[in-house]
Motif scaffolding. Structure first.
Motif, short mmCIF file in Angstrom:
data_model
loop_
_atom_site.label_atom_id
_atom_site.label_comp_id
_atom_site.label_asym_id
_atom_site.label_seq_id
_atom_site.Cartn_x
_atom_site.Cartn_y
_atom_site.Cartn_z
N ASP A 142 -8.53 -5.71 -5.70
CA ASP A 142 -8.00 -6.64 -6.72
C ASP A 142 -6.48 -6.51 -6.81
O ASP A 142 -5.76 -7.51 -6.85
N TYR A 143 -6.04 -5.27 -6.85
CA TYR A 143 -4.59 -5.02 -6.94
C TYR A 143 -3.87 -5.64 -5.75
O TYR A 143 -2.88 -6.35 -5.90
N PHE A 144 -4.41 -5.37 -4.56
CA PHE A 144 -3.77 -5.89 -3.35
C PHE A 144 -3.69 -7.42 -3.37
O PHE A 144 -2.64 -8.01 -3.09
N CYS A 145 -4.83 -8.07 -3.70
CA CYS A 145 -4.85 -9.55 -3.67
C CYS A 145 -3.87 -10.15 -4.66
O CYS A 145 -3.20 -11.15 -4.37
N LYS A 146 -3.75 -9.55 -5.82
CA LYS A 146 -2.80 -10.06 -6.82
C LYS A 146 -1.36 -9.91 -6.32
O LYS A 146 -0.54 -10.81 -6.48
N PHE A 200 0.81 -1.22 0.00
CA PHE A 200 0.00 0.00 0.00
C PHE A 200 0.84 1.27 0.00
O PHE A 200 0.44 2.29 -0.58
N ILE A 201 2.00 1.21 0.65
CA ILE A 201 2.90 2.39 0.59
C ILE A 201 3.25 2.66 -0.86
O ILE A 201 3.34 3.81 -1.30
N GLY A 202 3.39 1.56 -1.62
CA GLY A 202 3.73 1.68 -3.04
C GLY A 202 2.68 2.41 -3.85
O GLY A 202 2.97 2.93 -4.93
N ILE A 203 1.43 2.47 -3.35
CA ILE A 203 0.41 3.22 -4.08
C ILE A 203 -0.05 4.44 -3.27
O ILE A 203 -1.18 4.91 -3.40
N GLY A 204 0.84 4.92 -2.41
CA GLY A 204 0.63 6.24 -1.82
C GLY A 204 -0.01 6.31 -0.45
O GLY A 204 -0.40 7.39 0.00
#
Ligand code: DAH
Length: 353
Positions: free
Chosen positions: A244-248, A123-127
């Motif tokens: 979705d992004y997180f689960c992948k 999540f840090i990676g997406i801000g």
């Protein structure tokens, strides 16, 4: 016996006596025996004064030479013995610097903390930023501000650990000022919104407590990760895309995910997200309760009632929230069939990660 003869006799034994001293202490005894106040050589020297002058010159010379030689030989022997003693000390205390050292045992990060950090990294990676709140939490943040009705079953003393009121009063379970061990990390949502203005993109990891009996999928103390987004024009599609992004990222592309409609007091609409079971690969097993799916998080759009308690203008802003159990994610990631092993402190298990 003439003095000169005595001197010659003594002279013949000096070297031998000194050589016979095996260490510095014995050598000192020899020195005293010869040159001490009552030493044999000292006594001879003293007797010189009693000789008549004709003899005195020859005897005096011989005696003084003997004293000089004795002192020299003593000094030499002393040096030898000291050097030998030093060698011996060095040999005894010798260090072999080529021996392997004793290794200090290395610890490992606990699996729960590793997973927590992996989720944070994603999540840090997406801000997102990390936020924190207390484990001993006010009822207001844990329940009231999160839109839990006073009759909500989670408020019952059989579900939640109540801490005694400092006033000594017994808890009723419905007072906003009462202190509980937080039952989820969701109260950090409210604390964050009261502290900072939108846009908000935060994650709140932490320990939570429930009066549950430990079983393969439950622990009375476990670790959750809360997420909260508040910004203009946030929609359910943003929530879906983010989950979705997180689960992948977390489980890999071969794991399937699904959204199921659900209810939470603090989100509307709400959903649960399931990931296909990695132990049975979706065919059903004890871990997934034979469904092939494992619920990993709850989520939804922030309820306007929560915004009201958190002083966020719900006409200008919308948001989504999600919460997940880190222990459960660890179990999913590493196919651990019983999460109780996570807290048993068995190093054979914990060291594997
Ligand atoms: N607080 C919920 C729980 O304990 C998890 C959760 C569900 C958090 C939905 C959320 C959410 O933020 O939107 O189990």
């Amino acid at each position: 016996m003439s003095l000169l003869t005595q001197i010659e006799q003594l002279q013949s034994t000096v070297q031998e006596k000194i050589d016979a001293a095996a260490d510095v202490a014995e050598l000192e005894a020899v020195r005293v025996e010869l040159l001490g106040r009552k030493g044999s050589l000292t006594t001879l020297l003293r007797e010189l004064g009693t000789l008549d002058p004709a003899q005195r010159a020859a005897c005096g010379k011989a005696a003084n030479e003997l004293r000089q030689r004795t002192e020299d030989v003593l000094a030499q022997r002393q040096e030898q013995l000291q050097a030998a003693a030093l060698d011996q000390r060095l040999a005894q205390g010798r260090l072999d610097i080529t021996l392997p050292g004793r290794a200090a045992p290395l610890g490992v990060q606990h699996l729960i903390n590793r997973i927590r950090d992996q989720v944070i990294d994603i999540f840090i990676g997406i801000g997102y930023q990390v936020a924190e709140g207390p484990e001993a939490e006010l009822d207001f943040y844990n329940f009231t501000a999160l839109n839990h009705d006073v009759q909500h079953p989670a408020r019952s003393a059989s579900d939640t650990f109540y801490l005694f009121d400092p006033s000594g009063e017994e808890h009723t379970g419905f007072e906003p000022s009462e202190v509980v061990l937080r039952t989820h990390t969701s109260p950090v949502q409210v604390r964050t919104m009261l502290q900072q203005k939108p846009p908000i993109y935060v994650l709140a990891p932490g320990k939570v407590y429930r009066r549950d009996a430990a079983d393969p999928t439950h622990l009375p103390q476990f670790t959750q990760m809360e997420g909260l987004v508040v910004d203009r024009d946030i929609t359910f599609a943003d929530l879906r895309g983010t989950m979705d992004y997180f689960c992948k990222e977390m489980f890999g592309k071969d794991r399937k995910t699904r959204f199921r409609p659900h209810y939470f007091p603090f989100t509307e609409p709400s959903a649960e997200v399931d990931v296909s079971c990695g132990i049975c690969d979706g065919s059903g097993c004890r871990f997934c309760g034979n469904t092939g799916w494992i619920e990993i998080l709850g989520c939804g759009m922030v309820d306007p009632e929560v915004f009201r308690h958190s002083q966020v203008d719900s006409d200008s802003y919308t948001g989504f929230a999600f919460g997940m159990g880190i222990d459960r994610i660890a179990a999913l990631r590493y196919d651990i069939p019983d999460i109780r092993i996570l807290v048993e402190g068995d190093m054979r298990f914990l060291r594997q990660f």
